[in-house]
Write a protein that holds these residues in place. Sequence first.
Motif, PDB file in Angstrom:
ATOM      1  N   GLY A   5       0.739  -1.159   0.061  1.00  0.00           N
ATOM      2  CA  GLY A   5       0.043  -0.045   0.204  1.00  0.00           C
ATOM      3  C   GLY A   5       0.825   1.286  -0.072  1.00  0.00           C
ATOM      4  O   GLY A   5       0.117   2.305   0.258  1.00  0.00           O
ATOM      5  N   LEU A   6       2.133   1.301  -0.278  1.00  0.00           N
ATOM      6  CA  LEU A   6       2.924   2.613  -0.314  1.00  0.00           C
ATOM      7  C   LEU A   6       2.520   3.550  -1.314  1.00  0.00           C
ATOM      8  O   LEU A   6       2.286   4.819  -1.150  1.00  0.00           O
ATOM      9  CB  LEU A   6       4.490   2.205  -0.283  1.00  0.00           C
ATOM     10  N   THR A   7       2.205   2.740  -2.400  1.00  0.00           N
ATOM     11  CA  THR A   7       1.579   3.831  -3.701  1.00  0.00           C
ATOM     12  C   THR A   7       0.242   4.246  -3.769  1.00  0.00           C
ATOM     13  O   THR A   7      -0.007   5.540  -3.742  1.00  0.00           O
ATOM     14  CB  THR A   7       1.755   2.864  -4.921  1.00  0.00           C
ATOM     15  N   SER A   8      -0.548   3.503  -2.762  1.00  0.00           N
ATOM     16  CA  SER A   8      -1.925   4.038  -2.440  1.00  0.00           C
ATOM     17  C   SER A   8      -1.972   5.271  -1.514  1.00  0.00           C
ATOM     18  O   SER A   8      -2.600   6.243  -1.642  1.00  0.00           O
ATOM     19  CB  SER A   8      -2.837   2.835  -1.849  1.00  0.00           C
ATOM     20  N   MET A   9      -1.033   4.778  -0.445  1.00  0.00           N
ATOM     21  CA  MET A   9      -0.937   6.399   0.604  1.00  0.00           C
ATOM     22  C   MET A   9      -0.301   7.365  -0.206  1.00  0.00           C
ATOM     23  O   MET A   9      -0.880   8.451   0.105  1.00  0.00           O
ATOM     24  CB  MET A   9       0.026   5.644   1.588  1.00  0.00           C
ATOM     25  N   TYR A  10       0.813   7.187  -1.083  1.00  0.00           N
ATOM     26  CA  TYR A  10       1.094   8.303  -1.629  1.00  0.00           C
ATOM     27  C   TYR A  10       0.060   8.932  -2.814  1.00  0.00           C
ATOM     28  O   TYR A  10      -0.052  10.216  -2.763  1.00  0.00           O
ATOM     29  CB  TYR A  10       2.318   7.668  -2.634  1.00  0.00           C
ATOM     30  N   LEU A  11      -0.733   8.243  -3.493  1.00  0.00           N
ATOM     31  CA  LEU A  11      -1.589   8.779  -4.347  1.00  0.00           C
ATOM     32  C   LEU A  11      -2.740   9.577  -3.276  1.00  0.00           C
ATOM     33  O   LEU A  11      -3.154  10.749  -3.721  1.00  0.00           O
ATOM     34  CB  LEU A  11      -2.361   7.570  -4.959  1.00  0.00           C
ATOM     35  N   ALA A  12      -3.249   9.046  -2.241  1.00  0.00           N
ATOM     36  CA  ALA A  12      -4.246   9.635  -1.488  1.00  0.00           C
ATOM     37  C   ALA A  12      -3.669  11.040  -0.807  1.00  0.00           C
ATOM     38  O   ALA A  12      -4.386  11.951  -0.952  1.00  0.00           O
ATOM     39  CB  ALA A  12      -4.592   8.526  -0.280  1.00  0.00           C
ATOM     40  N   GLN A  13      -2.364  10.840  -0.530  1.00  0.00           N
ATOM     41  CA  GLN A  13      -1.849  12.028   0.191  1.00  0.00           C
ATOM     42  C   GLN A  13      -1.374  13.116  -0.836  1.00  0.00           C
ATOM     43  O   GLN A  13      -1.798  14.525  -0.531  1.00  0.00           O
ATOM     44  CB  GLN A  13      -0.648  11.676   0.970  1.00  0.00           C
ATOM     45  N   THR A  14      -0.845  12.824  -1.872  1.00  0.00           N
ATOM     46  CA  THR A  14      -0.400  13.786  -2.951  1.00  0.00           C
ATOM     47  C   THR A  14      -1.412  14.431  -3.659  1.00  0.00           C
ATOM     48  O   THR A  14      -1.372  15.539  -3.943  1.00  0.00           O
ATOM     49  CB  THR A  14       0.600  13.026  -3.798  1.00  0.00           C
ATOM     50  N   ASP A  29      -5.126  14.054  -3.047  1.00  0.00           N
ATOM     51  CA  ASP A  29      -6.100  13.984  -2.467  1.00  0.00           C
ATOM     52  C   ASP A  29      -7.306  13.288  -3.051  1.00  0.00           C
ATOM     53  O   ASP A  29      -8.372  13.901  -3.376  1.00  0.00           O
ATOM     54  CB  ASP A  29      -6.777  15.536  -2.053  1.00  0.00           C
ATOM     55  N   VAL A  30      -7.214  12.211  -3.336  1.00  0.00           N
ATOM     56  CA  VAL A  30      -7.925  11.396  -4.069  1.00  0.00           C
ATOM     57  C   VAL A  30      -8.508  10.045  -3.437  1.00  0.00           C
ATOM     58  O   VAL A  30      -7.544   9.777  -2.066  1.00  0.00           O
ATOM     59  CB  VAL A  30      -7.328  10.778  -5.352  1.00  0.00           C
ATOM     60  N   GLN A  31      -9.416   9.458  -3.595  1.00  0.00           N
ATOM     61  CA  GLN A  31     -10.114   8.048  -2.979  1.00  0.00           C
ATOM     62  C   GLN A  31      -9.180   7.169  -3.739  1.00  0.00           C
ATOM     63  O   GLN A  31      -9.369   6.873  -4.963  1.00  0.00           O
ATOM     64  CB  GLN A  31     -11.185   8.165  -2.962  1.00  0.00           C
ATOM     65  N   VAL A  32      -8.652   6.059  -3.138  1.00  0.00           N
ATOM     66  CA  VAL A  32      -7.832   5.157  -3.676  1.00  0.00           C
ATOM     67  C   VAL A  32      -8.307   3.746  -3.313  1.00  0.00           C
ATOM     68  O   VAL A  32      -8.522   3.423  -2.166  1.00  0.00           O
ATOM     69  CB  VAL A  32      -6.181   5.238  -3.238  1.00  0.00           C
ATOM     70  N   PHE A  33      -8.562   2.808  -4.274  1.00  0.00           N
ATOM     71  CA  PHE A  33      -9.091   1.721  -3.849  1.00  0.00           C
ATOM     72  C   PHE A  33      -7.733   0.638  -4.145  1.00  0.00           C
ATOM     73  O   PHE A  33      -7.390   0.240  -5.238  1.00  0.00           O
ATOM     74  CB  PHE A  33      -9.912   1.250  -5.024  1.00  0.00           C
ATOM     75  N   ALA A  34      -7.051   0.240  -3.312  1.00  0.00           N
ATOM     76  CA  ALA A  34      -5.802  -0.408  -2.999  1.00  0.00           C
ATOM     77  C   ALA A  34      -6.198  -1.758  -3.213  1.00  0.00           C
ATOM     78  O   ALA A  34      -6.319  -2.536  -2.074  1.00  0.00           O
ATOM     79  CB  ALA A  34      -4.945  -0.065  -1.672  1.00  0.00           C
ATOM     80  N   THR A  35      -5.852  -2.500  -4.245  1.00  0.00           N
ATOM     81  CA  THR A  35      -6.179  -3.637  -4.646  1.00  0.00           C
ATOM     82  C   THR A  35      -5.201  -4.727  -4.898  1.00  0.00           C
ATOM     83  O   THR A  35      -4.038  -4.255  -5.782  1.00  0.00           O
ATOM     84  CB  THR A  35      -7.096  -3.647  -6.254  1.00  0.00           C
ATOM     85  N   ASP A  36      -4.929  -5.772  -4.192  1.00  0.00           N
ATOM     86  CA  ASP A  36      -3.991  -6.635  -4.300  1.00  0.00           C
ATOM     87  C   ASP A  36      -4.203  -8.105  -3.875  1.00  0.00           C
ATOM     88  O   ASP A  36      -5.094  -8.407  -3.245  1.00  0.00           O
ATOM     89  CB  ASP A  36      -2.779  -6.283  -3.365  1.00  0.00           C
ATOM     90  N   GLU A  67      -9.742   6.712   6.057  1.00  0.00           N
ATOM     91  CA  GLU A  67     -10.797   7.160   5.341  1.00  0.00           C
ATOM     92  C   GLU A  67     -10.529   7.210   3.886  1.00  0.00           C
ATOM     93  O   GLU A  67     -11.650   7.549   3.204  1.00  0.00           O
ATOM     94  CB  GLU A  67     -11.432   8.493   5.989  1.00  0.00           C
ATOM     95  N   LYS A  68      -9.468   7.287   3.449  1.00  0.00           N
ATOM     96  CA  LYS A  68      -9.287   7.690   2.080  1.00  0.00           C
ATOM     97  C   LYS A  68      -8.668   6.623   1.170  1.00  0.00           C
ATOM     98  O   LYS A  68      -8.444   6.696  -0.051  1.00  0.00           O
ATOM     99  CB  LYS A  68      -8.007   8.799   2.053  1.00  0.00           C
ATOM    100  N   VAL A  69      -8.326   5.500   1.673  1.00  0.00           N
ATOM    101  CA  VAL A  69      -7.573   4.365   1.127  1.00  0.00           C
ATOM    102  C   VAL A  69      -8.647   3.224   1.411  1.00  0.00           C
ATOM    103  O   VAL A  69      -8.649   2.708   2.524  1.00  0.00           O
ATOM    104  CB  VAL A  69      -6.284   4.143   1.206  1.00  0.00           C
ATOM    105  N   VAL A  70      -9.263   2.607   0.296  1.00  0.00           N
ATOM    106  CA  VAL A  70     -10.313   1.474   0.732  1.00  0.00           C
ATOM    107  C   VAL A  70      -9.269   0.152   0.353  1.00  0.00           C
ATOM    108  O   VAL A  70      -9.063  -0.007  -0.890  1.00  0.00           O
ATOM    109  CB  VAL A  70     -11.309   1.354  -0.156  1.00  0.00           C
ATOM    110  N   PRO A  71      -8.912  -0.894   1.134  1.00  0.00           N
ATOM    111  CA  PRO A  71      -8.106  -2.089   0.785  1.00  0.00           C
ATOM    112  C   PRO A  71      -9.219  -3.065   0.308  1.00  0.00           C
ATOM    113  O   PRO A  71     -10.177  -3.241   0.873  1.00  0.00           O
ATOM    114  CB  PRO A  71      -7.617  -2.580   2.397  1.00  0.00           C
ATOM    115  N   ILE A  72      -8.766  -3.672  -0.771  1.00  0.00           N
ATOM    116  CA  ILE A  72      -9.313  -4.722  -1.524  1.00  0.00           C
ATOM    117  C   ILE A  72      -8.557  -6.085  -1.947  1.00  0.00           C
ATOM    118  O   ILE A  72      -7.459  -5.610  -2.272  1.00  0.00           O
ATOM    119  CB  ILE A  72      -9.951  -4.151  -2.645  1.00  0.00           C
ATOM    120  N   HIS A  73      -9.131  -7.197  -1.366  1.00  0.00           N
ATOM    121  CA  HIS A  73      -8.257  -8.323  -2.008  1.00  0.00           C
ATOM    122  C   HIS A  73      -9.013  -9.034  -3.090  1.00  0.00           C
ATOM    123  O   HIS A  73     -10.133  -9.472  -3.169  1.00  0.00           O
ATOM    124  CB  HIS A  73      -8.488  -9.262  -0.663  1.00  0.00           C
TER     125      HIS A  73
END
Length: 230
Positions: A46-55, A57-64, A83-89
């Motif tokens: 999720g490092l890239t997901s956190m970067y996207l959300a913070q940089t 200000d978007v909602q990220v669907f972190a899928t792996d 609240e900004k990054v949604v984890p999905i398996h």
Amino acid sequence: MEFDYNSEFFRGAMMGPNAVRILAELGATLRLEPGSRVLDLGCGMGLTSMYLAQTFDVQVFATDLWISATDNFERFRACGLGEKVVPIHADAVALPYADGFFDAVVSVDSYHYFGAGEGFLDAHIAPLVKEGGTLAIAVPGLRHELETVPEEMEPFWTGDMNFHDCAWWKSLWQKSNMVKDVRSFSLESHAAAWADWLACDEPHAKHDVEMMRIENGNYFATVGITARKK
């Protein structure tokens, strides 16, 4: 959160060449408005997901597929991004999203595992992006296509690597009926991203040290591919 490449947290969450460093360069191609929905496909820890959300200000669907959504959720929450990054398996060939749901799809250091086949883009990824939306990926690749694997690299070459050069990836995406404005280019962050990874105290990184010593800058590159949804 601070993206300190030398921090214990950051190094502990890396799974290959520094994906945040790569995404920071690839991100110059993104046109993201605050609140946009972004699919981070093959997000790892999720490092890239956190970067996207913070940089952005978007909602990220972190899928792996390989990393537990619960583990990622705990990481996101600990960093104040729950609240900004949604984890999905989920598997890349069975993504649980509606067509046209995303403003952008981003994938760093994973697309080559599942997306190198002709037709995959149109079958599984492009439909999820709204008209005019962005697709941007970065994959480990080659400076130039190889007719055969160099003898010195054979001990490190595995069947799932799918390493190709910029022209190969551009040609593949240009066969799509659903995207336009395809660009493919070598990323300047390649050497630094690999250096960050090789400095990690992680078994896979230690294994790659010898591979990169022998490769010596002769073959590998990090390839970026971008396009717009028709």
